[in-house]
Design a protein around this motif. Structure first.
Motif, PDB file in Angstrom:
ATOM      1  N   THR A 140       0.730  -1.429  -0.056  1.00  0.00           N
ATOM      2  CA  THR A 140      -0.064   0.042   0.078  1.00  0.00           C
ATOM      3  C   THR A 140       0.887   1.435  -0.056  1.00  0.00           C
ATOM      4  O   THR A 140       0.308   2.427   0.317  1.00  0.00           O
ATOM      5  N   GLY A 141       2.177   1.064  -0.348  1.00  0.00           N
ATOM      6  CA  GLY A 141       3.137   2.301  -0.612  1.00  0.00           C
ATOM      7  C   GLY A 141       3.214   2.876   0.872  1.00  0.00           C
ATOM      8  O   GLY A 141       3.625   4.332   0.716  1.00  0.00           O
ATOM      9  N   GLN A 142       3.079   2.458   2.101  1.00  0.00           N
ATOM     10  CA  GLN A 142       3.487   3.104   3.064  1.00  0.00           C
ATOM     11  C   GLN A 142       4.742   3.231   3.425  1.00  0.00           C
ATOM     12  O   GLN A 142       5.776   2.354   2.954  1.00  0.00           O
ATOM     13  N   ARG A 143       5.363   4.270   4.450  1.00  0.00           N
ATOM     14  CA  ARG A 143       6.677   4.217   4.814  1.00  0.00           C
ATOM     15  C   ARG A 143       6.756   3.349   6.223  1.00  0.00           C
ATOM     16  O   ARG A 143       7.153   3.923   7.102  1.00  0.00           O
ATOM     17  N   GLY A 144       6.552   2.003   6.121  1.00  0.00           N
ATOM     18  CA  GLY A 144       6.631   1.525   7.239  1.00  0.00           C
ATOM     19  C   GLY A 144       8.058   1.080   7.761  1.00  0.00           C
ATOM     20  O   GLY A 144       8.984   1.003   6.640  1.00  0.00           O
ATOM     21  N   THR A 145       8.363   0.907   8.887  1.00  0.00           N
ATOM     22  CA  THR A 145       9.788   0.664   9.488  1.00  0.00           C
ATOM     23  C   THR A 145       9.621  -0.381  10.438  1.00  0.00           C
ATOM     24  O   THR A 145       9.091  -0.486  11.433  1.00  0.00           O
ATOM     25  N   VAL A 146      10.502  -1.417  10.063  1.00  0.00           N
ATOM     26  CA  VAL A 146      10.520  -2.791  11.085  1.00  0.00           C
ATOM     27  C   VAL A 146      11.703  -2.806  12.149  1.00  0.00           C
ATOM     28  O   VAL A 146      12.880  -2.256  11.595  1.00  0.00           O
ATOM     29  N   PRO A 147      11.472  -2.517  13.429  1.00  0.00           N
ATOM     30  CA  PRO A 147      12.347  -2.391  14.413  1.00  0.00           C
ATOM     31  C   PRO A 147      13.384  -3.459  14.169  1.00  0.00           C
ATOM     32  O   PRO A 147      13.021  -4.515  13.858  1.00  0.00           O
ATOM     33  N   ALA A 148      14.713  -3.089  14.384  1.00  0.00           N
ATOM     34  CA  ALA A 148      15.554  -4.004  14.418  1.00  0.00           C
ATOM     35  C   ALA A 148      15.731  -5.249  15.084  1.00  0.00           C
ATOM     36  O   ALA A 148      16.012  -6.211  14.634  1.00  0.00           O
ATOM     37  N   SER A 149      15.061  -5.006  16.398  1.00  0.00           N
ATOM     38  CA  SER A 149      14.960  -6.347  17.152  1.00  0.00           C
ATOM     39  C   SER A 149      13.962  -7.370  16.651  1.00  0.00           C
ATOM     40  O   SER A 149      14.154  -8.468  16.784  1.00  0.00           O
ATOM     41  N   LEU A 150      13.024  -6.614  16.137  1.00  0.00           N
ATOM     42  CA  LEU A 150      11.942  -7.651  15.503  1.00  0.00           C
ATOM     43  C   LEU A 150      12.410  -8.176  14.278  1.00  0.00           C
ATOM     44  O   LEU A 150      12.228  -9.410  14.074  1.00  0.00           O
ATOM     45  N   ALA A 151      13.316  -7.622  13.344  1.00  0.00           N
ATOM     46  CA  ALA A 151      13.761  -7.997  12.126  1.00  0.00           C
ATOM     47  C   ALA A 151      14.882  -9.292  12.534  1.00  0.00           C
ATOM     48  O   ALA A 151      14.608 -10.222  11.900  1.00  0.00           O
ATOM     49  N   GLU A 152      15.541  -9.028  13.704  1.00  0.00           N
ATOM     50  CA  GLU A 152      16.467  -9.969  14.087  1.00  0.00           C
ATOM     51  C   GLU A 152      15.520 -11.192  14.577  1.00  0.00           C
ATOM     52  O   GLU A 152      16.111 -12.445  14.390  1.00  0.00           O
ATOM     53  N   THR A 153      14.680 -10.982  15.402  1.00  0.00           N
ATOM     54  CA  THR A 153      14.041 -12.226  16.034  1.00  0.00           C
ATOM     55  C   THR A 153      13.383 -13.103  14.722  1.00  0.00           C
ATOM     56  O   THR A 153      13.309 -14.242  14.604  1.00  0.00           O
ATOM     57  N   ALA A 154      12.779 -12.123  13.644  1.00  0.00           N
ATOM     58  CA  ALA A 154      12.232 -12.864  12.459  1.00  0.00           C
ATOM     59  C   ALA A 154      13.093 -13.745  11.720  1.00  0.00           C
ATOM     60  O   ALA A 154      13.151 -14.732  11.680  1.00  0.00           O
ATOM     61  N   PHE A 155      14.323 -13.200  11.657  1.00  0.00           N
ATOM     62  CA  PHE A 155      15.331 -13.714  10.973  1.00  0.00           C
ATOM     63  C   PHE A 155      15.931 -15.048  11.568  1.00  0.00           C
ATOM     64  O   PHE A 155      16.114 -16.051  11.062  1.00  0.00           O
ATOM     65  N   ALA A 156      16.085 -14.974  12.973  1.00  0.00           N
ATOM     66  CA  ALA A 156      16.488 -15.946  13.906  1.00  0.00           C
ATOM     67  C   ALA A 156      15.442 -17.205  13.793  1.00  0.00           C
ATOM     68  O   ALA A 156      15.645 -18.457  13.675  1.00  0.00           O
ATOM     69  N   THR A 157      14.403 -16.684  13.925  1.00  0.00           N
ATOM     70  CA  THR A 157      13.153 -17.705  13.941  1.00  0.00           C
ATOM     71  C   THR A 157      12.991 -18.435  12.527  1.00  0.00           C
ATOM     72  O   THR A 157      12.915 -19.740  12.411  1.00  0.00           O
ATOM     73  N   TYR A 158      12.986 -17.795  11.419  1.00  0.00           N
ATOM     74  CA  TYR A 158      12.910 -18.325  10.012  1.00  0.00           C
ATOM     75  C   TYR A 158      14.119 -19.457   9.739  1.00  0.00           C
ATOM     76  O   TYR A 158      14.042 -20.495   9.093  1.00  0.00           O
ATOM     77  N   SER A 159      15.237 -18.728  10.444  1.00  0.00           N
ATOM     78  CA  SER A 159      16.576 -19.703  10.015  1.00  0.00           C
ATOM     79  C   SER A 159      16.296 -21.162  10.608  1.00  0.00           C
ATOM     80  O   SER A 159      16.825 -21.926  10.145  1.00  0.00           O
ATOM     81  N   ARG A 160      15.640 -20.928  11.915  1.00  0.00           N
ATOM     82  CA  ARG A 160      15.391 -22.257  12.320  1.00  0.00           C
ATOM     83  C   ARG A 160      14.174 -23.074  11.920  1.00  0.00           C
ATOM     84  O   ARG A 160      14.304 -24.263  11.912  1.00  0.00           O
ATOM     85  N   GLU A 161      13.245 -22.504  11.740  1.00  0.00           N
ATOM     86  CA  GLU A 161      11.925 -22.919  11.504  1.00  0.00           C
ATOM     87  C   GLU A 161      11.490 -23.086   9.745  1.00  0.00           C
ATOM     88  O   GLU A 161      10.528 -23.836   9.439  1.00  0.00           O
TER      89      GLU A 161
END
Length: 202
Positions: A140-161
């Motif tokens: 939808t063209g929004q200027r969304g920002t993902v906090p670094a801590s959430l990005a890190e958790t998402a990466f760690a989770t998907y790396s595992r799962e």
């Protein structure tokens, strides 16, 4: 012991995705999204389903299996689309509150699939809400920002799962990324998304 960081991150990821839905104009509900064949409307419905099931599994109430295929889910059915963001916001607080209790993170739990350690499921919920917030803002063209801590958790989770989730048909194929790519890009790629996705290309 209650995983305080995970509790805070789950609440933060829920707030992030609800804010992304709030920022999505209803006249863009037919837009494509990075989620395969889903439109923005489909994605809003999926997020509503996730919020309801997150609440139920957090308090160990068996989720309604019909939620997995309902479109729209009962929360949204029969309600005008301009009200959908408000309805999602109302479902967000009970979902986060359910996982603020120690019992939510203990033992095993399932979200429409095989039971797994509740701590692992909580991590998946954080990752999924975070990535769906990105999906919504990208579509939808929004200027969304993902906090670094959430990005890190998402990466760690998907790396595992991700391999197991992909085997269950829950994620698309990994999109190749450089090892030094931003962590959010690598999390998106593991979840089957192209970090460079744009609506104009679809």
């Amino acid at each position: 012991m209650l995983p305080a960081t995970s509790v805070a991150q789950l609440a933060q990821s829920i707030d992030l995705v609800v804010d992304a839905v709030r920022g999505a104009p209803v006249d863009q509900y037919d837009n494509p999204t990075p989620c395969s064949a889903w439109t923005v409307r489909d994605l809003v419905n999926h997020i509503a389903m996730m919020l309801l099931m997150t609440r139920d599994v957090g308090i160990r109430t068996a989720p309604d299996p019909s939620l997995l295929t309902a479109n729209p889910v009962p929360l949204l059915a029969g309600r005008p689309e301009p009200e959908w963001a408000f309805l999602l916001a109302g479902a967000a607080e009970p979902a986060a509150r359910a996982w603020s209790e120690p019992a939510a993170w203990e033992g095993e739990a399932g979200l429409g699939g095989p039971p797994m350690p509740a701590t692992a499921l909580g991590g998946i919920l954080i990752a999924e809400f975070t990535i769906h917030a990105w999906d919504m803002t990208a579509a939808t063209g929004q200027r969304g920002t993902v906090p670094a801590s959430l990005a890190e958790t998402a990466f760690a989770t998907y790396s595992r799962e991700a391999p197991r989730m992909r085997g269950l048909g829950l994620l698309g194929d990994e999109v190749p990324q450089d090892a030094d790519a931003p962590v959010l890009d690598r999390a998106l790629a593991l979840s089957g998304r192209n970090p460079r996705w744009e609506p104009a290309a679809h």
